[in-house]
Design an enzyme around this catalytic site. Sequence first.
Site, mmCIF file in Angstrom:
data_model
loop_
_atom_site.group_PDB
_atom_site.id
_atom_site.type_symbol
_atom_site.label_atom_id
_atom_site.label_comp_id
_atom_site.label_asym_id
_atom_site.label_seq_id
_atom_site.Cartn_x
_atom_site.Cartn_y
_atom_site.Cartn_z
ATOM 1 C CB SER A 13 12.014 1.911 8.992
ATOM 2 O OG SER A 13 11.931 2.020 7.581
ATOM 3 C CE1 TYR B 103 6.995 3.427 9.651
ATOM 4 C CE2 TYR B 103 8.610 3.949 7.954
ATOM 5 C CZ TYR B 103 8.053 3.049 8.845
ATOM 6 O OH TYR B 103 8.555 1.759 8.922
#
Length: 259
Positions: free
Chosen positions: A150, A163
């Site tokens: 990401s 995350y």
Amino acid sequence: MPPVSGLLEGQFALVTGASGGIGRGIALRFAEEGAAGVVVHCRAAVEAASQVASHVRELGARAVVLQADLTDEDACRGLVREAAEWADGRLTALVNNAGVQPTQPLAGMTAADWRSVVDTNLTSVFACTQAAAEVMREHSGGGTVTHIASIEASAPATLHAHYSASKAAVVMHARSAALEYGRYGIRVNTVSPGLIDREGLEEAWPDGVRRWREAAPTGRLGRPEDVGDACVFLASRLASWITGHDLVVDGGVTARPTW
């Protein structure tokens, strides 16, 4: 339907978390590019995964749905083993896409909260990659592993401490694995998407979607097939000299100045 360009002709791929969203886009792009077979993994959404597998078959590839909880190391290894057995002992591409993205303040986050994200997003990548590399070394003459990371690996968002940390570690895992597995003909890379559109996203987060469109030089959100295209490229002969690389797919958002 004939392959678009046949870039992945003859390949057998395992895509984790492929029942919807980005995983679905990756699985379908592999089939469109001539993959011989695609293993569609899911944790619980068997019906949705079966629909993806059906579409893969319509595109001319073999497909099977395999279910596994990837927070369990043994389940990760079992998944890879089943995938390779289904593919007649071969596995040429693994895409580690399965992941979770909860939001939670760092203050008050428990170790259990942290582990639930890290085990899904990172430990599963470690276990699946290790198992797939063994198959690729022994039966496939090499192969490719692509982790879905990401842009939050380097630009974290508020409430995403667990995350963002897990995705940063995924990028570094790929670099480390590239160093150690390269001698066996195994290339390991990451794809780091920006905001990918999904059903209901604009209604649920209108301000965020608006801000993203304003920030993106391309003026739009990403689509699952954008990520799929990047994965196809990295698994193909076109990327034969690319390993340990993080391919950012974000419409140019991270190119903007921050001052």
